[in-house]
Design an enzyme around this catalytic site. Structure first.
Site, short mmCIF file in Angstrom:
data_model
loop_
_atom_site.label_atom_id
_atom_site.label_comp_id
_atom_site.label_asym_id
_atom_site.label_seq_id
_atom_site.Cartn_x
_atom_site.Cartn_y
_atom_site.Cartn_z
N HIS A 86 -22.16 55.56 -6.61
CA HIS A 86 -23.58 55.21 -6.56
C HIS A 86 -24.24 55.67 -7.85
O HIS A 86 -23.74 56.55 -8.55
CB HIS A 86 -24.24 55.90 -5.37
CG HIS A 86 -23.77 55.39 -4.04
ND1 HIS A 86 -24.42 55.68 -2.87
CD2 HIS A 86 -22.72 54.61 -3.69
CE1 HIS A 86 -23.79 55.11 -1.86
NE2 HIS A 86 -22.75 54.46 -2.34
N GLU A 88 -26.82 57.54 -8.33
CA GLU A 88 -27.15 58.98 -8.32
C GLU A 88 -25.90 59.84 -8.49
O GLU A 88 -25.94 60.83 -9.21
CB GLU A 88 -27.87 59.36 -7.02
CG GLU A 88 -29.19 58.65 -6.81
CD GLU A 88 -29.07 57.37 -6.00
OE1 GLU A 88 -30.09 56.95 -5.43
OE2 GLU A 88 -27.96 56.78 -5.93
N CYS A 116 -29.13 58.02 -0.54
CA CYS A 116 -28.43 58.04 0.74
C CYS A 116 -28.00 59.48 1.05
O CYS A 116 -28.21 60.40 0.25
CB CYS A 116 -27.22 57.12 0.69
SG CYS A 116 -25.85 57.74 -0.34
N CYS A 119 -25.56 60.88 -1.62
CA CYS A 119 -26.24 61.17 -2.88
C CYS A 119 -27.18 62.37 -2.74
O CYS A 119 -27.26 63.21 -3.64
CB CYS A 119 -27.00 59.95 -3.38
SG CYS A 119 -25.91 58.60 -3.88
#
Length: 185
Positions: A86, A88, A116, A119
């Site tokens: 992701h 992040e 999420c 993250c």
């Protein structure tokens, strides 16, 4: 995809929403910092657009320290063939290698979409204590579905250290970058 920059874009940031423990948090978007937050969050949304154009999921993030963008990252789930890549997590992985713990603590992570659970955990354990996001997890669910979407405030509120959270921000482009990307639900 992690890019570096040392261009000063805005004055130093002051965090303004806090998850201070179980059930204690605020979501205040103060206008004196609103333009600063909007500028950096819009840049995160642009990184999301670039990630999408590269064949990845439309998410982007950047790390700001003392008003300077230090790192930028996009989602690389498809190109890295890694479901955990992701924006992040890519950003935080680079940040922990390049910044001191004190610099991480003073940084603000801007992201195109609310982090999420995975993250949020990586952000917290890296020592980053300020997060600003454009699109909420609830707004994302309208496009991508509701699989495992937990608002980051719920997670950070359970942490022992306070995490400053601001968002969602009023950025129409944050929704636009997701239109047509996700399969119809």
């Amino acid at each position: 995809m992690t890019l570096r920059s040392s261009t000063v874009r805005f004055p130093a940031l002051v965090p303004h929403a806090v998850c201070a423990g179980p059930g204690v948090f605020a979501n205040e978007w103060h206008m004196e910092h609103g333009d600063i937050d909007l500028g950096f969050a819009k840049e995160a949304v642009e990184l999301a657009r670039q990630a999408r154009m590269a064949g990845n999921h439309p998410f982007g993030s950047l790390l700001v320290l003392d008003g300077t963008v230090r790192l930028r990252a996009g989602n690389t789930v498809a190109t890295d063939r890694d479901p955990t890549a992701h924006a992040e997590t890519n950003l935080v992985a680079a940040a922990v290698r390049e910044l001191t713990p004190d610099q991480l603590r003073r940084s603000v992570l801007y992201t195109s979409c609310e982090p999420c659970a995975m993250c949020s955990g990586k952000i917290y354990w890296a020592g980053i204590r300020s997060v600003v996001f454009a699109l909420s997890s609830e707004q994302l669910a309208m496009f991508a579905g509701g699989n495992f979407l937990i608002p980051c405030r719920e997670l950070f509120a359970r942490a022992s250290d306070a995490v400053h959270v601001t968002g969602p921000l009023p950025i129409p482009e944050a929704q636009e970058v997701h239109r047509g990307f996700w399969p119809p639900r």
